[in-house]
Scaffold this active site. Structure first.
Site, PDB file in Angstrom:
ATOM      1  CD  GLU A   1      -3.168   0.771   2.140  1.00  0.00           C
ATOM      2  OE1 GLU A   1      -4.209   0.162   1.816  1.00  0.00           O
ATOM      3  OE2 GLU A   1      -2.962   1.214   3.291  1.00  0.00           O
TER       4      GLU A   1
ATOM      5  CG  HIS B   1       6.909 -29.553   4.080  1.00  0.00           C
ATOM      6  ND1 HIS B   1       7.446 -30.786   3.779  1.00  0.00           N
ATOM      7  CD2 HIS B   1       7.589 -29.111   5.178  1.00  0.00           C
ATOM      8  CE1 HIS B   1       8.381 -31.095   4.663  1.00  0.00           C
ATOM      9  NE2 HIS B   1       8.491 -30.089   5.519  1.00  0.00           N
TER      10      HIS B   1
ATOM     11  CE  LYS C   1     -12.784   3.643   0.950  1.00  0.00           C
ATOM     12  NZ  LYS C   1     -11.722   4.244   1.787  1.00  0.00           N
TER      13      LYS C   1
END
EC number: 5.3.1.9
Length: 541
Positions: A353, A384, A504
């Site tokens: 950000e 793994h 938004k």
């Protein structure tokens, strides 16, 4: 060419890259057997081994020259002085003031902000002690046993990470949970087994209008009142971290239980402020202040240590080296401590950000790489899962390994085995295994190429003695300042986040269309229109 790539220091690094790119770490260590003893630095309780990077002394000198040419130190000093280096929002950038000692003087617009910081910290401590001791009672007279923090982004990721990291120090008879996702499943599952009579919600939103946070907060209030049946109960079961007294009061929270912070604190840098209230309740004011002291230790190291021994400077410049010259697109952060399992997710916001920007401070498009993709997982689980690609894949992925010399939970032989994996992985990534070595082990020639490890994969190793609140503070501040160094080199604003705004705005419009009783008149692109129509048609099952 932009101003940055025009600099002689940048062009010198380009020339140097072409000379060095074919050199293997095997050669660099062979040329200087004591390389591992020389290429390290220490500060604020952290030890950084950067010897397994594809650099020479000349590389480091040229990187420091680039930092000088781009004014990194001058910009750092301007930040610490409280100058308004967040130019797009006209704000100072002073998360460092949140952890300054009481007698420090840090001014914004001619006013020393440190007394106000400590006033809030003292109020937080009084509140935290009241909850922890059982003095703070819920509406029915019972002490609080459950803390639920409601926030998102910087109001969530930092407290979540730090709570998990410091769980060893937490008061174990308190249950602490975090709700961030607007998906109703998050709140439902986090409250499913809680008793409303002994549950306290901390609602963290500077404006108290953040859509996701306030949607969750209203649903949490409804959950509480469904049991306690009296609006007056809200004042004993909700507190706010906000600066909007009017909205806080409207919600039903007593403004005496509102903890504020300042516009010179960015969300992703705010966990040292009242945003960390849930953490302070969990671990206690003393441990919280120890964490702040660790942040301050690293702040002072960053501010005063010479560039060649300055941990944030070294890590930041190494990131520029790989991203802009080798073309590396990501950074893997690999903490070998289960308490730090959420640290990579926290760093994703901090780094991506901050430095996920495509224009300079002057508004010009960049013609170079900026922030990396940051990802990772706690060791040894990652070994793994994705280490295969790091070892033998086609992408260059620099890695940060983080480990501790002492464990908080002695369980022989676990910790030695854990740390053996840290050292083994960095060795394997650096030096690999040649075809000749594989064949010498008796592997069949047709299988041998599959068993070759190219090596030459760069890593940093960060070691500390023990994961304490102070160590955690220093570690977080190290990455904060690393991000700052890179943003300064790239001439971008690391302290705004306009990239989150467009979605938004569109979501608000679409939410209205989804909730419309009649068929809405959709004016999006054909794909978005089709998705909205399909969702509306099928959401009832």
């Amino acid at each position: 060419m932009s101003r940055l790539t025009d600099l002689p220091a940048w062009q010198a690094l380009e020339d140097h890259y072409y000379e060095l790119q074919g050199t293997h770490l095997r050669e660099l260590f062979a040329a200087d057997p004591e390389r591992g003893e020389k290429m390290n630095a220490e500060g604020a309780g952290l030890y950084l081994d950067y010897s397994k990077h594809r650099v020479t002394d000349e590389t480091l000198r040229l990187l420091r020259e680039l930092a000088q040419a781009t004014g990194v130190e001058a910009r750092r000093d301007a930040m610490f002085r409280g100058e308004k280096i967040n130019v797009t929002e006209g704000r100072a950038v002073l998360h460092t003031a949140l952890r300054a000692p009481r007698d420090a003087v840090i001014e914004v617009d001619g006013k020393n902000v440190v007394p106000e910081v400590h006033e809030v910290l003292d109020r937080m401590a009084t509140f935290a002690d009241a909850v922890r001791s059982g003095e703070w009672l819920g509406y029915t007279g019972k002490p609080i046993k459950n803390i639920v923090n409601i926030g998102i982004g910087g109001s969530d990721l930092g407290p979540v990470m730090a709570y998990e990291a410091l769980k060893h120090y937490a008061q174990r008879d308190l249950t602490v949970r975090f709700v961030s996702n607007v998906d109703g499943t998050d709140l439902t599952e986090k409250t499913r087994d809680l008793d409303p009579e002994v549950t306290l919600f901390i609602v963290s939103s500077k404006t108290f209008t953040t859509q996701e946070t306030m949607t969750n907060a209203r649903s949490a209030r409804k959950w509480l009142l469904g049991s306690l049946k009296d609006d007056a109960a809200v004042t004993r079961h909700f507190v706010a971290v906000s600066t909007n007294a009017e909205e806080v009061q409207k919600f039903g929270i007593d403004t005496a239980n509102m903890f504020g912070f300042w516009d010179w604190v960015g969300g992703r840098y705010s966990m040292d402020s009242a945003i960390g209230l849930s953490l302070m309740v969990a671990v206690g004011p003393e441990h919280f202040r120890e964490m702040l002291a660790g942040f301050h230790d690293m702040d002072e190291h960053f501010r005063t240590a010479p560039a060649e021994q300055n941990l944030p400077m070294l890590m930041g410049l190494l990131g520029v080296w790989y991203g802009d010259f080798f073309g590396a697109e990501s950074l893997a952060v690999l903490p070998y401590d289960q308490y730090l399992a959420s640290f990579p997710a926290y760093l994703q916001q901090l780094d991506m950000e901050s430095n996920g920007k495509h224009v300079t401070l002057g508004g010009e498009p960049v013609d170079y790489q900026t922030g990396p993709i940051v990802w990772g997982q706690a060791g040894t689980n990652g070994q793994h899962a994705f280490y295969q690609l790091i070892h033998q894949g086609t992408k260059l992925i620099p890695c940060d390994f983080i480990g501790f010399c002492q464990t908080l939970n002695p369980l022989p032989p676990h910790h030695d085995l854990l740390m053996a994996n840290v050292f083994a992985q960095t060795e394997a990534l650096a030096f690999g295994k040649t075809l000749e070595q594989v064949l010498a082990d008796g592997v069949a020639p047709e299988v041998a190429p599959h068993r070759v490890f190219e090596g030459n994969r760069p890593t940093s190793t960060i070691l500390a003695d023990r994961l304490t609140p102070r160590t955690l503070g220093a570690l977080i501040a190290l990455y904060e300042h690393k991000v700052f160094v890179q943003g300064a080199v790239w001439d971008i604003n690391s302290f705004d986040q306009w990239g989150v705004e467009l979605g938004k705005v569109l979501a608000k419009k679409i939410d209205g269309e989804l909730q419309s009783e009649g068929e809405p008149e959709l004016q999006h692109d054909s794909s978005t229109n089709a998705l909205i129509r399909r969702y509306r048609a099928r959401r009832q099952g």
